[in-house]
Design a protein around this motif. Structure first.
Motif, PDB file in Angstrom:
ATOM      1  N   GLU A 285       0.808  -1.215   0.000  1.00 39.37           N
ATOM      2  CA  GLU A 285       0.000   0.000   0.000  1.00 39.37           C
ATOM      3  C   GLU A 285       0.840   1.262   0.000  1.00 39.37           C
ATOM      4  O   GLU A 285       0.461   2.283  -0.573  1.00 39.37           O
ATOM      5  N   HIS A 288       1.400   2.796  -3.460  1.00 38.33           N
ATOM      6  CA  HIS A 288       0.281   3.036  -4.368  1.00 38.33           C
ATOM      7  C   HIS A 288       0.462   4.308  -5.190  1.00 38.33           C
ATOM      8  O   HIS A 288       0.231   4.325  -6.399  1.00 38.33           O
ATOM      9  N   CYS A 291       3.368   3.982  -7.673  1.00 38.02           N
ATOM     10  CA  CYS A 291       3.023   3.010  -8.710  1.00 38.02           C
ATOM     11  C   CYS A 291       2.107   3.643  -9.747  1.00 38.02           C
ATOM     12  O   CYS A 291       2.296   3.466 -10.959  1.00 38.02           O
ATOM     13  N   THR A 305       2.572  -6.687  -9.747  1.00 41.59           N
ATOM     14  CA  THR A 305       2.116  -6.085  -8.500  1.00 41.59           C
ATOM     15  C   THR A 305       1.110  -6.978  -7.798  1.00 41.59           C
ATOM     16  O   THR A 305       0.736  -8.044  -8.307  1.00 41.59           O
ATOM     17  N   THR A 309      -3.000  -3.391  -4.911  1.00 47.09           N
ATOM     18  CA  THR A 309      -2.463  -2.268  -5.681  1.00 47.09           C
ATOM     19  C   THR A 309      -3.136  -2.177  -7.049  1.00 47.09           C
ATOM     20  O   THR A 309      -3.469  -1.081  -7.519  1.00 47.09           O
TER      21      THR A 309
END
Length: 318
Positions: A285, A288, A291, A305, A309
């Motif tokens: 997390e 996030h 990403c 992943t 996510t």
């Protein structure tokens, strides 16, 4: 009869029940109802179109396949791998995603002759999962600086060496720090063959493997002594969400602190974007935001992943 005729609808229902619930073949149904096999097949297709029959795949892996397809379509990715994590902790999540990344590397066809790699906790975990013989004759190249300025050493060389050893290949390390004090120092180092030559080699790699880092006070770059907590606060105030190969980006994948970026040794964000295979491994997390920046900014074309996510990326994109 037509589709609006009640008797025709009854026929569709009867054929569907005989086939899906009675486990009868189309040929058996045809004999009992005095229909051709072709006619039975057409009736079954019409039953689905009319909503009398709904086919649903319920295997949990199918849900992951759907998310992988959605990620590819949403962000223009070449490929995506989504790993179930079942509400496990941060370390276990990272380990599962790293294992999937290791398998993905081994399954790449054709196998890359050269692989540019970054460093960090996630890539350490990937190297720990890599199997002996995952490929043959690969050339591993370190793509960004990794020498620590603190007593806590980075594992850049160990990770790259393990990948090369298990791949029956060679490793070329970048003997330089990730970040230096002055832009002129970075320019001077890159002018040396031992550094500039490695970076030239890195840019020519057939694939890149990296894991973006979250913007946090306990990041590897902070623990390794390259940045201070004050630097992290300043980066956050500038819109930073994390780093990719040591280069800090905002939510759109753009460099947020040019002065710091000019002191960073390694390939650039644009080099990653230009890679035939640019594989980002992201777990947990805390990553996030970075990403999302990586996929939104087109920095990777393959994402490995976890399912939490992936769900976040799809929700945020709506």
């Amino acid at each position: 009869m037509n589709a609006e005729d009640p008797d025709y609808e009854t026929l569709l229902l009867r054929v569907a029940e005989m086939y899906y619930e009675g486990d009868q073949t189309q040929e058996q149904i045809g004999r009992k109802l005095h229909l051709t096999r072709w006619k039975v097949g057409r009736l079954l297709a019409e039953a689905r179109t009319a909503g009398i029959v709904r086919i649903e795949i319920v295997h949990p892996r199918h849900r992951l396949h759907v998310r992988e397809r959605q990620l590819k379509e949403r962000y223009g990715l070449r490929d995506a791998v989504v790993v179930p994590v079942d509400a496990v902790g941060e370390v276990e999540t990272r380990d599962r995603v790293a294992g999937a990344a290791a398998r993905y590397l081994a399954d790449l066809t054709p196998a890359p002759r050269s692989l540019g790699v970054s460093w960090g906790r996630t890539l350490d975990a990937v190297a720990a999962h890599i199997s002996p013989g995952w490929t043959r004759g690969v050339q591993i190249v370190q793509v960004n600086g990794g020498l620590s300025r603190s007593r806590r050493p980075t594992s850049a060389s160990d990770m790259a060496s393990r990948l090369a050893h298990h791949g029956g290949g060679t490793v070329t390390l970048l003997s330089a720090p990730a970040i230096v004090e002055q832009d002129s120092t970075r320019a001077a180092l890159e002018g040396e063959r031992s550094v500039g030559g490695v970076l030239d080699l890195a840019r020519q790699c057939g694939a890149f493997l990296f894991s973006p880092g979250a913007l946090s006070h306990d990041s590897v770059l902070v623990e390794s002594g390259y940045l201070t907590s004050g630097d992290i606060d300043a980066l956050a105030a500038s819109g930073g969400v994390g780093d990719v190969v040591g280069r800090f980006i905002d939510g759109a994948g753009r460099i947020v602190w040019d002065e710091l970026d000019r002191r960073t040794i390694g390939i650039t964000i644009d080099d990653l974007r230009a890679g035939a295979w640019s594989i980002a491994v992201v777990a947990g997390e805390r990553k996030h935001r970075v990403c999302r920046a990586v996929v939104t900014g087109g920095i990777c074309n393959v994402l490995v992943t976890d399912d939490v996510t992936a769900a976040h990326l799809l929700e945020e994109a709506t």
